[in-house]
Design a protein around this motif. Structure first.
Motif, PDB file in Angstrom:
ATOM      1  N   VAL A 132       0.836  -1.202   0.000  1.00 38.77           N
ATOM      2  CA  VAL A 132       0.000   0.000   0.000  1.00 38.77           C
ATOM      3  C   VAL A 132       0.871   1.252   0.000  1.00 38.77           C
ATOM      4  CG1 VAL A 132      -1.642   1.351   1.359  1.00 38.77           C
ATOM      5  CG2 VAL A 132      -1.994  -1.098   1.062  1.00 38.77           C
ATOM      6  N   LEU A 133       1.914   1.249   0.816  1.00 41.49           N
ATOM      7  CA  LEU A 133       2.813   2.398   0.860  1.00 41.49           C
ATOM      8  C   LEU A 133       3.502   2.596  -0.483  1.00 41.49           C
ATOM      9  CD1 LEU A 133       4.026   4.622   2.595  1.00 41.49           C
ATOM     10  CD2 LEU A 133       5.789   3.020   3.329  1.00 41.49           C
ATOM     11  N   ALA A 134       3.895   1.509  -1.129  1.00 38.95           N
ATOM     12  CA  ALA A 134       4.503   1.605  -2.458  1.00 38.95           C
ATOM     13  C   ALA A 134       3.503   2.164  -3.463  1.00 38.95           C
ATOM     14  CB  ALA A 134       4.998   0.232  -2.907  1.00 38.95           C
ATOM     15  N   GLY A 135       2.247   1.707  -3.404  1.00 40.23           N
ATOM     16  CA  GLY A 135       1.234   2.230  -4.309  1.00 40.23           C
ATOM     17  C   GLY A 135       0.981   3.699  -4.094  1.00 40.23           C
ATOM     18  N   LEU A 136       1.028   4.139  -2.837  1.00 38.94           N
ATOM     19  CA  LEU A 136       0.790   5.536  -2.515  1.00 38.94           C
ATOM     20  C   LEU A 136       1.879   6.435  -3.088  1.00 38.94           C
ATOM     21  CD1 LEU A 136      -1.153   7.325  -0.740  1.00 38.94           C
ATOM     22  CD2 LEU A 136       0.548   7.096   1.070  1.00 38.94           C
ATOM     23  N   THR A 137       3.075   5.910  -3.243  1.00 35.18           N
ATOM     24  CA  THR A 137       4.207   6.728  -3.669  1.00 35.18           C
ATOM     25  C   THR A 137       4.603   6.556  -5.135  1.00 35.18           C
ATOM     26  OG1 THR A 137       5.652   5.012  -2.760  1.00 35.18           O
ATOM     27  CG2 THR A 137       5.202   6.900  -1.374  1.00 35.18           C
ATOM     28  N   VAL A 138       4.340   5.401  -5.725  1.00 29.85           N
ATOM     29  CA  VAL A 138       4.860   5.142  -7.065  1.00 29.85           C
ATOM     30  C   VAL A 138       4.238   6.053  -8.111  1.00 29.85           C
ATOM     31  CG1 VAL A 138       3.182   3.347  -7.699  1.00 29.85           C
ATOM     32  CG2 VAL A 138       5.514   3.280  -8.638  1.00 29.85           C
ATOM     33  N   SER A 139       2.985   6.442  -7.938  1.00 31.24           N
ATOM     34  CA  SER A 139       2.318   7.261  -8.952  1.00 31.24           C
ATOM     35  C   SER A 139       2.802   8.704  -8.957  1.00 31.24           C
ATOM     36  CB  SER A 139       0.799   7.228  -8.736  1.00 31.24           C
ATOM     37  OG  SER A 139       0.473   7.593  -7.418  1.00 31.24           O
ATOM     38  N   ALA A 140       3.644   9.076  -8.014  1.00 29.67           N
ATOM     39  CA  ALA A 140       4.192  10.429  -8.013  1.00 29.67           C
ATOM     40  C   ALA A 140       5.007  10.721  -9.263  1.00 29.67           C
ATOM     41  CB  ALA A 140       5.062  10.642  -6.777  1.00 29.67           C
ATOM     42  N   ALA A 141       5.483   9.680  -9.940  1.00 27.41           N
ATOM     43  CA  ALA A 141       6.226   9.883 -11.192  1.00 27.41           C
ATOM     44  C   ALA A 141       5.381  10.615 -12.210  1.00 27.41           C
ATOM     45  CB  ALA A 141       6.673   8.532 -11.753  1.00 27.41           C
ATOM     46  N   VAL A 142       4.065  10.383 -12.178  1.00 29.80           N
ATOM     47  CA  VAL A 142       3.148  11.077 -13.075  1.00 29.80           C
ATOM     48  C   VAL A 142       2.644  12.363 -12.444  1.00 29.80           C
ATOM     49  CG1 VAL A 142       0.943  10.920 -14.296  1.00 29.80           C
ATOM     50  CG2 VAL A 142       2.445   8.921 -14.167  1.00 29.80           C
ATOM     51  N   ALA A 166      10.996  15.995  -6.739  1.00 25.87           N
ATOM     52  CA  ALA A 166      10.302  15.329  -5.633  1.00 25.87           C
ATOM     53  C   ALA A 166       9.621  14.049  -6.106  1.00 25.87           C
ATOM     54  CB  ALA A 166       9.276  16.275  -5.019  1.00 25.87           C
ATOM     55  N   SER A 167       9.008  14.104  -7.300  1.00 23.07           N
ATOM     56  CA  SER A 167       8.316  12.917  -7.804  1.00 23.07           C
ATOM     57  C   SER A 167       9.302  11.795  -8.096  1.00 23.07           C
ATOM     58  CB  SER A 167       7.521  13.262  -9.068  1.00 23.07           C
ATOM     59  OG  SER A 167       8.375  13.463 -10.175  1.00 23.07           O
ATOM     60  N   MET A 168      10.497  12.136  -8.591  1.00 22.74           N
ATOM     61  CA  MET A 168      11.515  11.115  -8.835  1.00 22.74           C
ATOM     62  C   MET A 168      11.937  10.442  -7.532  1.00 22.74           C
ATOM     63  SD  MET A 168      13.953  12.991 -11.648  1.00 22.74           S
ATOM     64  CE  MET A 168      13.469  13.135 -13.366  1.00 22.74           C
ATOM     65  N   LYS A 169      12.114  11.259  -6.479  1.00 24.32           N
ATOM     66  CA  LYS A 169      12.498  10.691  -5.188  1.00 24.32           C
ATOM     67  C   LYS A 169      11.378   9.822  -4.614  1.00 24.32           C
ATOM     68  CE  LYS A 169      14.770  12.636  -2.011  1.00 24.32           C
ATOM     69  NZ  LYS A 169      15.192  13.511  -0.888  1.00 24.32           N
ATOM     70  N   VAL A 170      10.142  10.304  -4.723  1.00 22.47           N
ATOM     71  CA  VAL A 170       9.019   9.540  -4.168  1.00 22.47           C
ATOM     72  C   VAL A 170       8.858   8.212  -4.911  1.00 22.47           C
ATOM     73  CG1 VAL A 170       6.523   9.523  -3.861  1.00 22.47           C
ATOM     74  CG2 VAL A 170       7.822  11.562  -3.289  1.00 22.47           C
ATOM     75  N   THR A 171       9.069   8.235  -6.229  1.00 21.81           N
ATOM     76  CA  THR A 171       8.975   7.001  -7.003  1.00 21.81           C
ATOM     77  C   THR A 171      10.073   6.022  -6.593  1.00 21.81           C
ATOM     78  OG1 THR A 171       8.020   8.200  -8.861  1.00 21.81           O
ATOM     79  CG2 THR A 171       8.943   6.029  -9.323  1.00 21.81           C
ATOM     80  N   SER A 172      11.276   6.534  -6.364  1.00 27.48           N
ATOM     81  CA  SER A 172      12.352   5.664  -5.883  1.00 27.48           C
ATOM     82  C   SER A 172      12.034   5.112  -4.503  1.00 27.48           C
ATOM     83  CB  SER A 172      13.673   6.441  -5.836  1.00 27.48           C
ATOM     84  OG  SER A 172      14.114   6.764  -7.135  1.00 27.48           O
ATOM     85  N   PHE A 173      11.398   5.936  -3.674  1.00 27.00           N
ATOM     86  CA  PHE A 173      10.970   5.460  -2.363  1.00 27.00           C
ATOM     87  C   PHE A 173       9.970   4.322  -2.512  1.00 27.00           C
ATOM     88  CE2 PHE A 173       8.409   5.444   1.454  1.00 27.00           C
ATOM     89  CZ  PHE A 173       9.318   5.671   2.477  1.00 27.00           C
ATOM     90  N   ALA A 174       9.069   4.446  -3.495  1.00 20.29           N
ATOM     91  CA  ALA A 174       8.078   3.394  -3.733  1.00 20.29           C
ATOM     92  C   ALA A 174       8.753   2.087  -4.142  1.00 20.29           C
ATOM     93  CB  ALA A 174       7.099   3.838  -4.809  1.00 20.29           C
ATOM     94  N   ILE A 175       9.759   2.196  -5.005  1.00 18.40           N
ATOM     95  CA  ILE A 175      10.481   0.994  -5.432  1.00 18.40           C
ATOM     96  C   ILE A 175      11.155   0.335  -4.237  1.00 18.40           C
ATOM     97  CG2 ILE A 175      12.402   0.136  -6.838  1.00 18.40           C
ATOM     98  CD1 ILE A 175      11.733   2.376  -8.843  1.00 18.40           C
ATOM     99  N   GLY A 176      11.796   1.149  -3.397  1.00 18.32           N
ATOM    100  CA  GLY A 176      12.430   0.606  -2.204  1.00 18.32           C
ATOM    101  C   GLY A 176      11.434  -0.045  -1.258  1.00 18.32           C
ATOM    102  N   SER A 177      10.242   0.578  -1.124  1.00 20.69           N
ATOM    103  CA  SER A 177       9.211   0.011  -0.252  1.00 20.69           C
ATOM    104  C   SER A 177       8.731  -1.334  -0.773  1.00 20.69           C
ATOM    105  CB  SER A 177       8.024   0.980  -0.150  1.00 20.69           C
ATOM    106  OG  SER A 177       8.421   2.211   0.419  1.00 20.69           O
ATOM    107  N   ALA A 178       8.525  -1.413  -2.095  1.00 18.90           N
ATOM    108  CA  ALA A 178       8.048  -2.665  -2.687  1.00 18.90           C
ATOM    109  C   ALA A 178       9.069  -3.787  -2.513  1.00 18.90           C
ATOM    110  CB  ALA A 178       7.744  -2.461  -4.166  1.00 18.90           C
TER     111      ALA A 178
END
Length: 390
Positions: free
Chosen positions: A35-45, A339-351
Protein backbone atom coordinates in the motif's frame (compact mmCIF):
# COMPACT_ATOMS: atom_id res chain seq x y z
CA UNK A 1 5.63 27.93 6.49
CA UNK A 2 3.30 26.80 9.29
CA UNK A 3 0.95 25.26 6.73
CA UNK A 4 3.81 23.36 5.13
CA UNK A 5 4.94 22.00 8.50
CA UNK A 6 1.42 20.86 9.41
CA UNK A 7 0.83 19.23 6.00
CA UNK A 8 4.22 17.51 6.00
CA UNK A 9 3.70 16.32 9.58
CA UNK A 10 0.45 14.70 8.50
CA UNK A 11 2.22 13.12 5.54
CA UNK A 12 5.11 11.84 7.68
CA UNK A 13 2.60 10.45 10.13
CA UNK A 14 0.56 8.66 7.47
CA UNK A 15 3.34 6.31 6.33
CA UNK A 16 4.12 4.80 9.75
CA UNK A 17 0.38 4.70 10.51
CA UNK A 18 -0.33 2.70 7.35
CA UNK A 19 2.55 0.34 8.11
CA UNK A 20 1.41 -0.23 11.70
CA UNK A 21 -2.23 -0.68 10.61
CA UNK A 22 -1.35 -3.21 7.92
CA UNK A 23 0.99 -5.08 10.24
CA UNK A 24 -1.65 -5.22 13.00
CA UNK A 25 -4.39 -6.49 10.67
CA UNK A 26 -2.44 -9.06 8.66
CA UNK A 27 0.58 -9.82 10.84
CA UNK A 28 2.77 -9.41 7.74
CA UNK A 29 4.63 -6.35 6.40
CA UNK A 30 3.72 -7.34 2.82
CA UNK A 31 0.29 -5.64 2.59
CA UNK A 32 1.43 -2.52 4.41
CA UNK A 33 4.53 -2.10 2.25
CA UNK A 34 2.49 -2.72 -0.92
CA UNK A 35 0.00 0.00 0.00
CA UNK A 36 2.81 2.40 0.86
CA UNK A 37 4.50 1.60 -2.46
CA UNK A 38 1.23 2.23 -4.31
CA UNK A 39 0.79 5.54 -2.51
CA UNK A 40 4.21 6.73 -3.67
CA UNK A 41 4.86 5.14 -7.07
CA UNK A 42 2.32 7.26 -8.95
CA UNK A 43 4.19 10.43 -8.01
CA UNK A 44 6.23 9.88 -11.19
CA UNK A 45 3.15 11.08 -13.08
CA UNK A 46 1.67 13.45 -10.52
CA UNK A 47 4.81 15.49 -9.80
CA UNK A 48 5.57 16.84 -13.28
CA UNK A 49 1.89 17.61 -13.99
CA UNK A 50 1.52 19.35 -10.66
CA UNK A 51 4.61 21.44 -11.44
CA UNK A 52 3.05 22.67 -14.68
CA UNK A 53 -0.24 23.47 -12.94
CA UNK A 54 1.55 25.43 -10.22
CA UNK A 55 3.66 27.38 -12.72
CA UNK A 56 0.61 28.28 -14.80
CA UNK A 57 -2.01 28.86 -12.09
CA UNK A 58 -2.86 32.40 -11.06
CA UNK A 59 -3.60 31.16 -7.53
CA UNK A 60 -1.28 28.18 -6.99
CA UNK A 61 -2.37 27.93 -3.35
CA UNK A 62 -5.79 26.78 -4.48
CA UNK A 63 -4.19 23.99 -6.52
CA UNK A 64 -2.29 22.92 -3.40
CA UNK A 65 -5.49 23.09 -1.37
CA UNK A 66 -7.39 20.76 -3.68
CA UNK A 67 -4.43 18.37 -3.67
CA UNK A 68 -4.36 18.32 0.13
CA UNK A 69 -8.09 17.61 0.31
CA UNK A 70 -7.84 14.81 -2.26
CA UNK A 71 -4.84 13.24 -0.55
CA UNK A 72 -6.57 13.30 2.84
CA UNK A 73 -9.70 11.72 1.36
CA UNK A 74 -7.68 8.98 -0.31
CA UNK A 75 -5.91 8.12 2.94
CA UNK A 76 -9.27 7.78 4.68
CA UNK A 77 -10.43 5.35 2.00
CA UNK A 78 -7.28 3.25 2.32
CA UNK A 79 -7.42 3.09 6.12
CA UNK A 80 -11.14 2.37 6.10
CA UNK A 81 -10.55 -0.39 3.57
CA UNK A 82 -7.83 -1.92 5.74
CA UNK A 83 -10.12 -1.92 8.76
CA UNK A 84 -12.91 -3.53 6.68
CA UNK A 85 -10.42 -6.09 5.29
CA UNK A 86 -10.98 -5.04 1.68
CA UNK A 87 -8.93 -7.01 -0.84
CA UNK A 88 -5.32 -5.83 -0.99
CA UNK A 89 -5.38 -5.16 -4.74
CA UNK A 90 -8.24 -2.67 -4.28
CA UNK A 91 -6.38 -0.90 -1.48
CA UNK A 92 -3.24 -0.62 -3.60
CA UNK A 93 -5.32 0.79 -6.48
CA UNK A 94 -6.83 3.49 -4.27
CA UNK A 95 -3.36 4.27 -2.92
CA UNK A 96 -2.00 4.68 -6.46
CA UNK A 97 -4.70 7.23 -7.35
CA UNK A 98 -4.16 9.09 -4.08
CA UNK A 99 -0.42 9.17 -4.62
CA UNK A 100 -0.80 11.30 -7.75
CA UNK A 101 -1.34 14.23 -5.38
CA UNK A 102 1.58 13.40 -3.08
CA UNK A 103 4.14 15.88 -4.50
CA UNK A 104 1.89 18.72 -3.30
CA UNK A 105 3.12 17.94 0.21
CA UNK A 106 6.79 18.27 -0.69
CA UNK A 107 8.01 20.17 -3.75
CA UNK A 108 4.67 21.93 -4.23
CA UNK A 109 5.11 23.98 -1.06
CA UNK A 110 8.82 24.61 -1.62
CA UNK A 111 8.18 25.99 -5.11
CA UNK A 112 6.03 28.77 -3.60
CA UNK A 113 8.84 30.23 -1.47
CA UNK A 114 9.79 33.03 -3.93
CA UNK A 115 6.20 34.35 -3.88
CA UNK A 116 5.94 34.15 -0.10
CA UNK A 117 9.38 35.34 1.00
CA UNK A 118 10.57 37.52 -1.87
CA UNK A 119 14.10 37.51 -3.29
CA UNK A 120 15.69 39.26 -0.30
CA UNK A 121 14.54 36.59 2.18
CA UNK A 122 14.60 33.55 -0.09
CA UNK A 123 17.86 32.07 1.24
CA UNK A 124 16.65 32.24 4.85
CA UNK A 125 13.22 30.87 3.91
CA UNK A 126 14.87 27.98 2.06
CA UNK A 127 16.87 27.06 5.16
CA UNK A 128 13.71 27.04 7.28
CA UNK A 129 11.87 25.06 4.61
CA UNK A 130 14.58 22.39 4.61
CA UNK A 131 14.40 22.14 8.38
CA UNK A 132 10.60 21.87 8.23
CA UNK A 133 11.05 18.40 6.72
CA UNK A 134 13.03 17.40 9.81
CA UNK A 135 10.43 18.93 12.13
CA UNK A 136 7.69 17.04 10.31
CA UNK A 137 9.80 13.90 10.21
CA UNK A 138 10.27 14.18 13.97
CA UNK A 139 6.70 15.04 14.92
CA UNK A 140 4.96 12.73 12.42
CA UNK A 141 6.47 9.36 13.42
CA UNK A 142 6.47 10.35 17.10
CA UNK A 143 2.75 11.18 16.96
CA UNK A 144 2.11 8.01 14.98
CA UNK A 145 3.94 5.95 17.58
CA UNK A 146 2.15 7.52 20.55
CA UNK A 147 -1.33 7.44 18.99
CA UNK A 148 -0.81 3.90 17.64
CA UNK A 149 0.34 2.69 21.05
CA UNK A 150 -2.77 4.19 22.69
CA UNK A 151 -5.49 3.79 20.06
CA UNK A 152 -4.05 1.63 17.29
CA UNK A 153 -2.88 2.27 13.73
CA UNK A 154 -6.31 3.38 12.46
CA UNK A 155 -6.44 6.16 15.04
CA UNK A 156 -2.95 7.31 14.01
CA UNK A 157 -4.01 7.46 10.37
CA UNK A 158 -7.11 9.50 11.24
CA UNK A 159 -4.99 12.02 13.13
CA UNK A 160 -2.71 12.34 10.08
CA UNK A 161 -5.74 13.14 7.92
CA UNK A 162 -6.85 15.79 10.42
CA UNK A 163 -3.43 17.46 10.12
CA UNK A 164 -3.65 17.49 6.32
CA UNK A 165 -7.07 19.13 6.47
CA UNK A 166 -5.78 21.67 9.01
CA UNK A 167 -3.25 22.90 6.42
CA UNK A 168 -5.97 23.82 3.90
CA UNK A 169 -6.45 27.45 5.07
CA UNK A 170 -2.70 28.11 4.78
CA UNK A 171 -2.66 26.71 1.25
CA UNK A 172 -5.64 28.78 0.12
CA UNK A 173 -4.08 31.87 1.68
CA UNK A 174 -0.89 31.72 -0.41
CA UNK A 175 -0.35 34.82 -2.57
CA UNK A 176 -1.01 34.96 -6.29
CA UNK A 177 1.66 33.75 -8.70
CA UNK A 178 4.65 36.08 -8.89
CA UNK A 179 3.75 38.05 -5.76
CA UNK A 180 6.85 39.07 -3.86
CA UNK A 181 9.20 37.85 -6.61
CA UNK A 182 10.72 39.53 -9.63
CA UNK A 183 12.18 36.36 -11.05
CA UNK A 184 9.18 34.08 -11.35
CA UNK A 185 7.39 33.26 -14.57
CA UNK A 186 4.02 34.95 -15.00
CA UNK A 187 1.07 32.68 -14.50
CA UNK A 188 -0.61 31.67 -17.74
CA UNK A 189 -3.69 29.76 -18.60
CA UNK A 190 -4.80 27.81 -21.64
CA UNK A 191 -2.60 26.28 -24.29
CA UNK A 192 -4.01 22.80 -24.19
CA UNK A 193 -2.30 19.49 -23.51
CA UNK A 194 0.35 20.08 -26.19
CA UNK A 195 1.74 23.05 -24.24
CA UNK A 196 1.50 21.14 -20.97
CA UNK A 197 3.40 18.23 -22.52
CA UNK A 198 6.12 20.57 -23.77
CA UNK A 199 6.50 22.19 -20.38
CA UNK A 200 6.77 18.81 -18.66
CA UNK A 201 9.50 17.89 -21.11
CA UNK A 202 11.28 21.18 -20.40
CA UNK A 203 11.35 20.39 -16.69
CA UNK A 204 12.86 16.96 -17.30
CA UNK A 205 15.35 18.35 -19.83
CA UNK A 206 16.82 20.89 -17.44
CA UNK A 207 17.39 18.18 -14.80
CA UNK A 208 19.03 15.85 -17.32
CA UNK A 209 21.09 18.50 -19.14
CA UNK A 210 22.48 20.24 -16.05
CA UNK A 211 25.35 18.11 -14.75
CA UNK A 212 25.09 19.22 -11.11
CA UNK A 213 21.30 18.78 -11.03
CA UNK A 214 21.51 15.41 -12.74
CA UNK A 215 24.13 14.05 -10.36
CA UNK A 216 22.44 15.36 -7.21
CA UNK A 217 19.04 14.07 -8.36
CA UNK A 218 20.32 10.62 -9.30
CA UNK A 219 22.18 10.24 -6.01
CA UNK A 220 19.10 11.32 -4.05
CA UNK A 221 16.97 8.76 -5.91
CA UNK A 222 19.37 5.93 -5.11
CA UNK A 223 19.65 7.04 -1.49
CA UNK A 224 15.90 7.41 -0.88
CA UNK A 225 15.36 3.90 -2.23
CA UNK A 226 17.54 2.69 0.63
CA UNK A 227 15.80 4.99 3.11
CA UNK A 228 12.51 3.33 2.16
CA UNK A 229 13.99 0.02 3.25
CA UNK A 230 14.80 1.55 6.62
CA UNK A 231 11.27 2.98 6.95
CA UNK A 232 9.61 -0.36 6.14
CA UNK A 233 12.01 -2.18 8.47
CA UNK A 234 11.43 0.12 11.44
CA UNK A 235 8.06 -1.31 12.62
CA UNK A 236 9.36 -4.87 12.16
CA UNK A 237 12.58 -4.06 14.03
CA UNK A 238 10.64 -2.28 16.77
CA UNK A 239 8.33 -5.28 17.20
CA UNK A 240 11.28 -7.69 17.29
CA UNK A 241 13.22 -5.71 19.89
CA UNK A 242 10.40 -4.42 22.10
CA UNK A 243 7.32 -6.48 21.30
CA UNK A 244 5.40 -3.44 19.97
CA UNK A 245 5.48 -2.35 16.32
CA UNK A 246 4.63 1.19 17.40
CA UNK A 247 8.17 1.52 18.74
CA UNK A 248 9.36 1.39 15.14
CA UNK A 249 7.72 4.77 14.56
CA UNK A 250 9.76 6.11 17.47
CA UNK A 251 12.93 4.95 15.70
CA UNK A 252 11.92 7.07 12.71
CA UNK A 253 11.34 10.00 15.09
CA UNK A 254 14.92 9.57 16.33
CA UNK A 255 16.12 9.75 12.71
CA UNK A 256 14.25 13.03 12.19
CA UNK A 257 15.39 14.53 15.51
CA UNK A 258 19.03 13.82 14.73
CA UNK A 259 18.56 15.32 11.26
CA UNK A 260 17.14 18.52 12.76
CA UNK A 261 20.05 18.86 15.18
CA UNK A 262 22.61 18.19 12.43
CA UNK A 263 20.98 20.77 10.13
CA UNK A 264 21.04 23.38 12.87
CA UNK A 265 24.70 22.65 13.60
CA UNK A 266 25.72 22.87 9.94
CA UNK A 267 23.51 25.82 8.93
CA UNK A 268 26.48 28.16 8.61
CA UNK A 269 28.87 25.62 7.11
CA UNK A 270 31.00 27.03 4.27
CA UNK A 271 31.27 23.62 2.62
CA UNK A 272 29.80 23.12 -0.83
CA UNK A 273 26.46 21.31 -1.03
CA UNK A 274 27.86 18.48 -3.15
CA UNK A 275 30.37 17.56 -0.44
CA UNK A 276 27.72 17.82 2.29
CA UNK A 277 25.38 15.58 0.29
CA UNK A 278 28.10 12.93 -0.17
CA UNK A 279 29.21 12.91 3.48
CA UNK A 280 25.62 12.93 4.71
CA UNK A 281 24.77 9.95 2.53
CA UNK A 282 27.76 8.01 3.87
CA UNK A 283 26.77 8.73 7.49
CA UNK A 284 23.20 7.67 6.70
CA UNK A 285 24.45 4.32 5.45
CA UNK A 286 26.60 3.82 8.54
CA UNK A 287 23.56 4.33 10.75
CA UNK A 288 21.64 1.66 8.85
CA UNK A 289 24.50 -0.80 9.43
CA UNK A 290 24.29 -0.15 13.18
CA UNK A 291 20.53 -0.70 13.12
CA UNK A 292 20.97 -3.94 11.18
CA UNK A 293 23.29 -5.35 13.83
CA UNK A 294 21.33 -4.11 16.85
CA UNK A 295 20.33 -6.59 19.54
CA UNK A 296 18.49 -4.11 21.77
CA UNK A 297 16.14 -1.20 21.13
CA UNK A 298 18.66 1.31 22.46
CA UNK A 299 21.35 0.20 20.02
CA UNK A 300 18.80 0.48 17.23
CA UNK A 301 17.97 4.00 18.46
CA UNK A 302 21.69 4.87 18.35
CA UNK A 303 21.86 3.67 14.75
CA UNK A 304 18.76 5.71 13.94
CA UNK A 305 20.43 8.81 15.40
CA UNK A 306 23.52 8.26 13.25
CA UNK A 307 21.30 7.80 10.17
CA UNK A 308 19.44 11.02 10.91
CA UNK A 309 22.65 12.96 11.38
CA UNK A 310 23.42 12.14 7.76
CA UNK A 311 19.94 12.38 6.27
CA UNK A 312 19.18 15.92 7.50
CA UNK A 313 22.18 17.71 5.93
CA UNK A 314 21.82 15.53 2.84
CA UNK A 315 18.35 16.97 2.13
CA UNK A 316 19.42 20.55 2.80
CA UNK A 317 22.33 20.13 0.40
CA UNK A 318 20.02 18.77 -2.31
CA UNK A 319 17.74 21.81 -1.99
CA UNK A 320 20.76 24.12 -2.19
CA UNK A 321 21.85 22.51 -5.48
CA UNK A 322 18.33 22.83 -6.93
CA UNK A 323 17.97 26.50 -5.98
CA UNK A 324 21.43 27.26 -7.34
CA UNK A 325 21.06 25.43 -10.65
CA UNK A 326 17.35 25.61 -11.57
CA UNK A 327 16.28 28.30 -14.09
CA UNK A 328 13.83 30.70 -12.46
CA UNK A 329 11.08 30.08 -15.00
CA UNK A 330 11.22 26.30 -14.37
CA UNK A 331 11.89 26.34 -10.64
CA UNK A 332 8.49 24.91 -9.74
CA UNK A 333 8.85 22.05 -12.20
CA UNK A 334 12.40 21.25 -11.07
CA UNK A 335 11.26 20.93 -7.46
CA UNK A 336 8.06 18.97 -8.09
CA UNK A 337 9.64 16.75 -10.75
CA UNK A 338 12.65 16.13 -8.51
CA UNK A 339 10.30 15.33 -5.63
CA UNK A 340 8.32 12.92 -7.80
CA UNK A 341 11.52 11.12 -8.83
CA UNK A 342 12.50 10.69 -5.19
CA UNK A 343 9.02 9.54 -4.17
CA UNK A 344 8.97 7.00 -7.00
CA UNK A 345 12.35 5.66 -5.88
CA UNK A 346 10.97 5.46 -2.36
CA UNK A 347 8.08 3.39 -3.73
CA UNK A 348 10.48 0.99 -5.43
CA UNK A 349 12.43 0.61 -2.20
CA UNK A 350 9.21 0.01 -0.25
CA UNK A 351 8.05 -2.66 -2.69
CA UNK A 352 11.40 -4.47 -2.49
CA UNK A 353 11.62 -4.10 1.29
CA UNK A 354 8.27 -5.73 2.10
CA UNK A 355 9.11 -9.32 1.12
CA UNK A 356 12.74 -8.86 2.19
CA UNK A 357 11.77 -7.59 5.67
CA UNK A 358 9.42 -10.56 6.08
CA UNK A 359 12.47 -12.77 5.53
CA UNK A 360 15.11 -10.76 7.44
CA UNK A 361 14.92 -7.21 8.75
CA UNK A 362 18.69 -7.10 9.22
CA UNK A 363 19.28 -8.04 5.59
CA UNK A 364 16.82 -5.34 4.51
CA UNK A 365 18.71 -2.67 6.42
CA UNK A 366 22.03 -3.84 4.99
CA UNK A 367 20.55 -3.62 1.48
CA UNK A 368 19.52 -0.04 2.26
CA UNK A 369 23.05 0.72 3.46
CA UNK A 370 24.48 -0.73 0.23
CA UNK A 371 22.35 1.71 -1.76
CA UNK A 372 23.85 4.59 0.25
CA UNK A 373 27.30 3.40 -0.83
CA UNK A 374 26.13 3.46 -4.44
CA UNK A 375 24.75 7.00 -4.01
CA UNK A 376 28.06 8.18 -2.57
CA UNK A 377 29.82 6.67 -5.59
CA UNK A 378 27.57 8.72 -7.91
CA UNK A 379 28.44 11.92 -6.04
CA UNK A 380 32.14 11.14 -5.67
CA UNK A 381 32.73 10.08 -9.28
CA UNK A 382 33.81 13.54 -10.56
CA UNK A 383 36.11 14.03 -7.56
CA UNK A 384 37.78 10.70 -8.24
CA UNK A 385 38.18 11.53 -11.92
CA UNK A 386 39.82 14.85 -11.11
CA UNK A 387 42.15 13.16 -8.63
CA UNK A 388 43.12 10.59 -11.26
CA UNK A 389 44.08 13.31 -13.73
CA UNK A 390 46.37 15.04 -11.29
Amino acid sequence: MAGAVVARTGDEMSGPALLVTGLAITGSPLLASSVLAGLTVSAAVGGPLLGVLLDRARRPGRVLGWCLAGYAGGLLLVVGGMAAEVHGAVLVGVAVVTGLLGPALTGGWTAQLPSVAGPERLARATAFDSMSYNVAGLAGPALAGVVAAVGGGVAAAVVSVVLLVAALPAAYGLPAAGAGSTTGRPARGGGGWRVVREEVRAGFRVIVANVALRRATLASMVSICGVAMMVVSAPVLGARLSGESGYGALLLAVVAAAGLVANAALAASPRGPELVQAVGTAVLGAGMVVMAGSGTFWVAALGAAVAGAGEGPQLTALFAVRHREAPARLRGQVFTTGASMKVTSFAIGSALAGPLAAYSVGLTLLAGAALQVLAVAVLAAPLLRRAGHQ
